[in-house]
Motif scaffolding. Sequence first.
Motif, PDB file in Angstrom:
ATOM      1  N   LEU A 111       0.815  -1.214   0.000  1.00 50.10           N
ATOM      2  CA  LEU A 111       0.000   0.000   0.000  1.00 50.10           C
ATOM      3  C   LEU A 111       0.853   1.270   0.000  1.00 50.10           C
ATOM      4  CD1 LEU A 111      -2.905  -1.021   2.413  1.00 50.10           C
ATOM      5  CD2 LEU A 111      -2.789  -1.135  -0.078  1.00 50.10           C
ATOM      6  N   LYS A 112       2.154   1.129   0.153  1.00 48.39           N
ATOM      7  CA  LYS A 112       3.053   2.285   0.086  1.00 48.39           C
ATOM      8  C   LYS A 112       3.487   2.617  -1.345  1.00 48.39           C
ATOM      9  CE  LYS A 112       4.915   1.437   4.714  1.00 48.39           C
ATOM     10  NZ  LYS A 112       6.097   1.063   5.518  1.00 48.39           N
ATOM     11  N   LEU A 113       3.176   1.743  -2.284  1.00 48.58           N
ATOM     12  CA  LEU A 113       3.657   1.920  -3.656  1.00 48.58           C
ATOM     13  C   LEU A 113       2.722   2.819  -4.460  1.00 48.58           C
ATOM     14  CD1 LEU A 113       4.640  -1.793  -4.397  1.00 48.58           C
ATOM     15  CD2 LEU A 113       6.014   0.009  -3.320  1.00 48.58           C
ATOM     16  N   ASN A 114       3.315   3.567  -5.383  1.00 48.55           N
ATOM     17  CA  ASN A 114       2.544   4.437  -6.284  1.00 48.55           C
ATOM     18  C   ASN A 114       2.913   4.112  -7.724  1.00 48.55           C
ATOM     19  OD1 ASN A 114       3.133   6.538  -3.692  1.00 48.55           O
ATOM     20  ND2 ASN A 114       1.035   6.396  -4.423  1.00 48.55           N
ATOM     21  N   PRO A 115       2.256   3.118  -8.310  1.00 47.82           N
ATOM     22  CA  PRO A 115       2.636   2.672  -9.656  1.00 47.82           C
ATOM     23  C   PRO A 115       2.065   3.528 -10.775  1.00 47.82           C
ATOM     24  CG  PRO A 115       0.864   1.310  -8.792  1.00 47.82           C
ATOM     25  CD  PRO A 115       1.252   2.244  -7.678  1.00 47.82           C
ATOM     26  N   ASP A 116       2.747   3.466 -11.913  1.00 41.11           N
ATOM     27  CA  ASP A 116       2.213   4.018 -13.159  1.00 41.11           C
ATOM     28  C   ASP A 116       1.357   2.967 -13.863  1.00 41.11           C
ATOM     29  OD1 ASP A 116       3.828   6.749 -13.765  1.00 41.11           O
ATOM     30  OD2 ASP A 116       5.118   5.319 -12.741  1.00 41.11           O
ATOM     31  N   ILE A 117       1.821   1.708 -13.817  1.00 41.57           N
ATOM     32  CA  ILE A 117       1.046   0.569 -14.308  1.00 41.57           C
ATOM     33  C   ILE A 117       0.975  -0.438 -13.169  1.00 41.57           C
ATOM     34  CG2 ILE A 117       0.941  -1.358 -15.941  1.00 41.57           C
ATOM     35  CD1 ILE A 117       2.461   0.333 -17.947  1.00 41.57           C
ATOM     36  N   ALA A 118      -0.220  -0.871 -12.825  1.00 38.20           N
ATOM     37  CA  ALA A 118      -0.401  -1.862 -11.767  1.00 38.20           C
ATOM     38  C   ALA A 118      -1.108  -3.084 -12.323  1.00 38.20           C
ATOM     39  CB  ALA A 118      -1.206  -1.285 -10.611  1.00 38.20           C
ATOM     40  N   VAL A 119      -0.636  -4.251 -11.916  1.00 37.46           N
ATOM     41  CA  VAL A 119      -1.290  -5.512 -12.257  1.00 37.46           C
ATOM     42  C   VAL A 119      -1.878  -6.088 -10.975  1.00 37.46           C
ATOM     43  CG1 VAL A 119      -0.963  -7.858 -13.141  1.00 37.46           C
ATOM     44  CG2 VAL A 119       0.290  -5.945 -14.175  1.00 37.46           C
ATOM     45  N   THR A 131      -2.464   3.069 -15.357  1.00 38.34           N
ATOM     46  CA  THR A 131      -3.250   1.949 -15.912  1.00 38.34           C
ATOM     47  C   THR A 131      -3.278   0.778 -14.949  1.00 38.34           C
ATOM     48  OG1 THR A 131      -2.655   2.580 -18.171  1.00 38.34           O
ATOM     49  CG2 THR A 131      -3.456   0.330 -17.841  1.00 38.34           C
ATOM     50  N   LEU A 132      -4.444   0.174 -14.793  1.00 39.72           N
ATOM     51  CA  LEU A 132      -4.620  -1.061 -14.029  1.00 39.72           C
ATOM     52  C   LEU A 132      -4.961  -2.189 -14.989  1.00 39.72           C
ATOM     53  CD1 LEU A 132      -5.123  -2.762 -11.413  1.00 39.72           C
ATOM     54  CD2 LEU A 132      -7.507  -1.964 -11.534  1.00 39.72           C
ATOM     55  N   LEU A 133      -4.258  -3.315 -14.858  1.00 36.74           N
ATOM     56  CA  LEU A 133      -4.624  -4.543 -15.556  1.00 36.74           C
ATOM     57  C   LEU A 133      -5.047  -5.548 -14.503  1.00 36.74           C
ATOM     58  CD1 LEU A 133      -1.749  -3.471 -17.240  1.00 36.74           C
ATOM     59  CD2 LEU A 133      -2.878  -5.017 -18.814  1.00 36.74           C
ATOM     60  N   ALA A 134      -6.334  -5.818 -14.423  1.00 36.03           N
ATOM     61  CA  ALA A 134      -6.899  -6.692 -13.396  1.00 36.03           C
ATOM     62  C   ALA A 134      -7.389  -7.989 -14.017  1.00 36.03           C
ATOM     63  CB  ALA A 134      -8.059  -5.989 -12.689  1.00 36.03           C
ATOM     64  N   ARG A 135      -7.179  -9.070 -13.299  1.00 36.37           N
ATOM     65  CA  ARG A 135      -7.626 -10.380 -13.790  1.00 36.37           C
ATOM     66  C   ARG A 135      -9.150 -10.426 -13.832  1.00 36.37           C
ATOM     67  NH1 ARG A 135      -8.602 -15.356 -11.077  1.00 36.37           N
ATOM     68  NH2 ARG A 135      -8.213 -17.192 -12.378  1.00 36.37           N
ATOM     69  N   PHE A 136      -9.663 -11.032 -14.871  1.00 39.95           N
ATOM     70  CA  PHE A 136     -11.111 -11.177 -15.057  1.00 39.95           C
ATOM     71  C   PHE A 136     -11.718 -11.968 -13.896  1.00 39.95           C
ATOM     72  CE2 PHE A 136     -14.833 -13.422 -16.729  1.00 39.95           C
ATOM     73  CZ  PHE A 136     -15.533 -12.379 -17.318  1.00 39.95           C
ATOM     74  N   GLY A 137     -12.852 -11.492 -13.385  1.00 42.31           N
ATOM     75  CA  GLY A 137     -13.573 -12.231 -12.370  1.00 42.31           C
ATOM     76  C   GLY A 137     -13.179 -11.928 -10.937  1.00 42.31           C
ATOM     77  N   LYS A 190      -8.402   1.332 -17.126  1.00 41.04           N
ATOM     78  CA  LYS A 190      -8.569  -0.005 -16.534  1.00 41.04           C
ATOM     79  C   LYS A 190      -8.808  -1.032 -17.632  1.00 41.04           C
ATOM     80  CE  LYS A 190     -12.103  -0.735 -13.705  1.00 41.04           C
ATOM     81  NZ  LYS A 190     -12.898  -0.748 -12.449  1.00 41.04           N
ATOM     82  N   LEU A 191      -7.999  -2.088 -17.627  1.00 32.27           N
ATOM     83  CA  LEU A 191      -8.141  -3.196 -18.563  1.00 32.27           C
ATOM     84  C   LEU A 191      -8.295  -4.492 -17.784  1.00 32.27           C
ATOM     85  CD1 LEU A 191      -5.275  -2.230 -21.041  1.00 32.27           C
ATOM     86  CD2 LEU A 191      -7.736  -2.018 -21.481  1.00 32.27           C
ATOM     87  N   VAL A 192      -9.003  -5.432 -18.361  1.00 32.65           N
ATOM     88  CA  VAL A 192      -9.220  -6.734 -17.730  1.00 32.65           C
ATOM     89  C   VAL A 192      -8.615  -7.801 -18.626  1.00 32.65           C
ATOM     90  CG1 VAL A 192     -10.947  -8.386 -16.930  1.00 32.65           C
ATOM     91  CG2 VAL A 192     -11.340  -5.927 -16.615  1.00 32.65           C
ATOM     92  N   TYR A 193      -7.854  -8.723 -18.018  1.00 33.74           N
ATOM     93  CA  TYR A 193      -7.251  -9.807 -18.787  1.00 33.74           C
ATOM     94  C   TYR A 193      -7.773 -11.151 -18.296  1.00 33.74           C
ATOM     95  CZ  TYR A 193      -4.075 -10.921 -14.882  1.00 33.74           C
ATOM     96  OH  TYR A 193      -3.557 -11.307 -13.666  1.00 33.74           O
ATOM     97  N   SER A 194      -7.664 -12.160 -19.141  1.00 32.90           N
ATOM     98  CA  SER A 194      -8.179 -13.485 -18.814  1.00 32.90           C
ATOM     99  C   SER A 194      -7.374 -14.550 -19.527  1.00 32.90           C
ATOM    100  CB  SER A 194      -9.651 -13.595 -19.231  1.00 32.90           C
ATOM    101  OG  SER A 194     -10.137 -14.917 -19.097  1.00 32.90           O
ATOM    102  N   LEU A 195      -7.493 -15.777 -19.049  1.00 29.33           N
ATOM    103  CA  LEU A 195      -6.868 -16.899 -19.745  1.00 29.33           C
ATOM    104  C   LEU A 195      -7.448 -17.026 -21.151  1.00 29.33           C
ATOM    105  CD1 LEU A 195      -5.080 -19.396 -19.945  1.00 29.33           C
ATOM    106  CD2 LEU A 195      -6.896 -20.699 -18.805  1.00 29.33           C
ATOM    107  N   GLN A 196      -8.777 -17.185 -21.234  1.00 24.82           N
ATOM    108  CA  GLN A 196      -9.372 -17.332 -22.558  1.00 24.82           C
ATOM    109  C   GLN A 196     -10.839 -16.905 -22.616  1.00 24.82           C
ATOM    110  OE1 GLN A 196      -8.917 -21.438 -23.751  1.00 24.82           O
ATOM    111  NE2 GLN A 196      -9.313 -22.221 -21.700  1.00 24.82           N
TER     112      GLN A 196
END
Length: 459
Positions: A171-179, A213-219, A231-237
């Motif tokens: 929680l101390k981190l300030n990212p430009d891109i977070a996964v 940008t946030l890349l969050a796993r689907f679901g 915000k982008l969402v990624y998934s296996l398939q």
Amino acid sequence: MDLNSINRVYFIGIGGIGMSAIARFFNEKGVHVSGYDRTETPLTKQLSAEGMHIHYTDDINLLDPQTSLVVYTPAIPVTHAELNWYREKGFEVVKRSDVLREITRELFAITVGGTHGKTTVSTMIAHLLTHSGYGCNAFLGGISVNYDKNFWSSNKPVAVIEADEYDRSFLKLNPDIAVLTAMDADHLDIYGTESDMQDAFIQYTHNIKPNGTLLARFGLPRAHELKADNKLVYSLQNDAANIYAANIRMIHGGYEFDVIQQDWMIDNVHLHIGGMHNVENAVVAVAVAHLLGIDAAKIRAALADFKGIKRRFEYVIKSDHQVYIDDYAHHPEELRALITSAKALFPGKTCTVIFQPHLYSRTRDLVEGFAESLSLADQVILLPIYPARELPIEGITSDIIAAKIKNTDVLQLSKEEVLEWLKANTAPLLITAGAGDIDQLKEPIKEILNGKPPKEQLT
């Protein structure tokens, strides 16, 4: 904290995987680095060989009284003499996460958080950026097979950082891109409830820099509460996600697939490590590289060259008659992904899992999940619980997992007994899993499976 003005750093717990990455960061900048750890390990030997001064006794006569900064791990007990000496004398004493916070402020930061997958994803991203020539500074929670280390530097003002949720340090981190890879319940000794842990992951996304940008796993649960300007969402398939894999083929213990997004695609990507979950990890790593403008051909070549992380679906032996996989899996969902993927890659082979539970509290809190996941194996060998930082909890032993495993043969053995068992039995698909000291078994087991006596006895 001005990182550029520091000339001496002292680490308490320097041999930890995350601590050692920070130690290497300072060492490569020409800073005098020294520190304490409880025991000598292959990693601390490497740090010493790189010029760092390390001792293994908690003794104030051995510390550095001239240091300008003290960095400690939260796993260090409050009674630690050196830590208390520095505090009493008024030295600047910080956690590893405080140093990482400053790095995320100074550099373009790509952070990877989640209850599992973060080591693999962060290492994949760092490798794609390095192999492609883009460049990055990598702060990892595992040892990259390609580079044989958990940190490497670059003149590029970019950092790839594994964001550890333990002790709320991420929680101390300030990212430009977070996964964000997962929000499953874990570390309930710290968070108390699953809901409180989810709150922390949501806050992690709220700390993303403006226009980040946030890349969050689907679901993911409570996905609507995750926050980022992009915000982008990624998934296996699952093609309901923004980015996903398609046309997945299993080949020689690895995979070929296409990575698809609405307005771009990278086809015929090769991943030469096992685990269907690693295909999903590769999807988000490729997505980050694409966001940075790296050419598709360079991404494809870099991923094909990715050799994995030690103790993450690591093939110790892979032949027609014997497969031995070693993995850090210490959470039920990690075990489920590990066992399912291994059985899919090597159908027809009897699957034996040797598992060492990690922490009494985690075993107590997640016993049902551990039993359910281990029941996927054909045979399970349970080692005693590895206590790490904890004292025993009454009634909490490996017995409580064994009692709940269904339709699977279960043995409870010591590490020494495991070696004797393997000398007398076959295990065509063998998995060792856990976050404790089960890695001590890897080389002796390898020797036995290769038909040779172990070179040395376990201590």
